[in-house]
Design an enzyme around this catalytic site. Structure first.
Site, mmCIF file in Angstrom:
data_model
loop_
_atom_site.group_PDB
_atom_site.id
_atom_site.type_symbol
_atom_site.label_atom_id
_atom_site.label_comp_id
_atom_site.label_asym_id
_atom_site.label_seq_id
_atom_site.Cartn_x
_atom_site.Cartn_y
_atom_site.Cartn_z
ATOM 1 N N ASP A 1 82.941 76.143 73.477
ATOM 2 C CA ASP A 1 82.981 75.172 74.572
ATOM 3 C C ASP A 1 84.405 74.964 75.088
ATOM 4 O OD1 ASP A 1 84.043 73.912 72.387
ATOM 5 O OD2 ASP A 1 82.721 72.166 72.453
ATOM 6 N N LYS B 1 106.297 50.506 75.306
ATOM 7 C CA LYS B 1 105.329 51.570 75.565
ATOM 8 C C LYS B 1 105.818 52.939 75.096
ATOM 9 C CE LYS B 1 103.335 49.128 79.512
ATOM 10 N NZ LYS B 1 103.000 49.165 80.955
ATOM 11 N N ASP C 1 88.940 71.371 76.208
ATOM 12 C CA ASP C 1 87.776 71.236 75.329
ATOM 13 C C ASP C 1 86.700 70.497 76.122
ATOM 14 O OD1 ASP C 1 85.892 70.685 73.438
ATOM 15 O OD2 ASP C 1 87.201 69.503 72.134
#
Length: 348
Positions: A226, A276, A331
């Site tokens: 996949d 962050k 993916d």
């Protein structure tokens, strides 16, 4: 010295010397570079003929007759992209340059269309249920879902074939008859395809136990059915052969941005604050090269996932190497991934 390095010449080189180089190297091009190997231009036999028709003497420096704006390729271009550019502009060669315009290779139409046959077996995992892609997978196994006009698994198969591979095994479990009906014995592509059916799911590593071990005589490619990628399988094989080990796992860099300010402390006292921060990890890309010995160590009807199998090898003191993928990789596990594949397919 690599053959393409013999085509590098100085801009003050004469046409006569360039002709001698063309005859000696026999790739029908010379690349004109400066002292840092930055590409200044190219010269082909066609350029030579045009210069001679203009009655330019053979003593003329190549800088005066070269093509100063040649088409070039980048290191991460796929074979298909290079061939598309060659066809569009009717080119027989394409210099490969890095970010600083330095020459690092040369692709030729002859080499691209005459790849050597590679006997390494390839094992494509196509037995999954594709649960996260329902309802698309209610009546179709995930590897047969189409990206563009071809099933995902067919795109994977054709990329291996374009690199010279011809020995394929496909593992099946969910809707195996549909996969067999589509691919048959591989004769449609001029290759051999055999099927390994799992009566019960054995995991990505357990299916290795069902292979005909006496036929696994070279490193085995294992790839999830996949994935979309432009990975150069020949580079992966060369890396695996150079770095001796029980296995090579392809990895992909993954970035995660913490959406808050992160505090580093010592007890109640703040030592630092990072707003962050971005964390980087290598993740399993679902593509492996395994030594024949490792493949043969997996017994039939053993249920084990590939990461667990490789962890056992590491615990036993055997080398498991990683091969970072910088090429395109996706993916197709979720619906948003499938939709993204449809959008990005054309650029591949």
């Amino acid at each position: 010295m690599k053959q393409w390095e013999q085509t590098l010449v100085d801009p003050e080189c004469s046409m006569e010397e360039a002709v001698a180089t063309l005859d000696r190297v026999a790739v029908r091009i010379v690349m004109i570079v400066d002292r840092q190997r930055r590409l200044l231009g190219t010269l082909t036999d066609g350029d030579i003929r045009r210069a001679l028709l203009k009655q330019r003497p053979l003593s003329t420096p190549v800088r005066e007759v070269m093509c100063s704006t040649p088409r070039t390729a980048e290191p991460n271009w796929s074979k298909e992209r290079i061939l598309t550019v060659m066809e569009k502009f009717q080119l027989l060669q394409l210099p490969v340059i890095d970010d600083e315009y330095k020459v690092i290779g040369l692709e030729t139409l002859h080499d691209l269309l005459n790849k050597p046959q590679r006997n390494n077996p390839v094992f494509l995992m196509a037995g999954g249920f594709g649960t996260r892609l329902r309802p698309l997978t209610h009546n179709c196994p995930k590897p047969l879902l189409k990206v563009g006009d071809k099933p995902i698994l067919e795109l994977i198969l054709e990329r291996f074939i374009s690199s010279g591979f011809h020995r394929f095994f496909i593992s099946t479990h969910y809707m195996p008859e549909m996969i067999r009906a589509h691919f048959g014995d591989g004769s449609r592509w001029g290759v051999s395809i055999r099927y390994i059916h799992e009566d019960a799911p054995l995991g990505t590593g357990g299916a290795l136990g069902l292979l005909p071990h006496d036929e696994i005589d070279l490193p085995l490619f294992v790839m999830n059915g996949d994935l979309l990628t432009t990975l150069d399988f020949e580079n992966l094989l060369e890396f695996h052969q150079t770095h001796a080990g029980a296995a090579t796992m392809c990895v992909r860099e993954y970035e995660y941005c913490v959406p808050y300010g992160v505090i580093q402390s010592d007890g109640h006292r703040i030592r630092s604050m990072v707003e962050k921060p971005v964390q980087r990890f290598f993740i399993n890309a679902g593509i492996y090269l395994l030594s024949p010995e490792l493949v043969k160590s997996v017994s039939a009807d053993t249920r084990v996932d590939m990461p667990t199998l490789l962890e056992h090898e590491i615990s036993a003191g055997r080398d498991v190497n990683m091969f970072p993928i910088h090429e395109y990789w996706l993916d197709i596990g979720r619906m948003e991934d499938f939709q993204r594949a449809q959008q990005e397919f054309g650029s591949l």
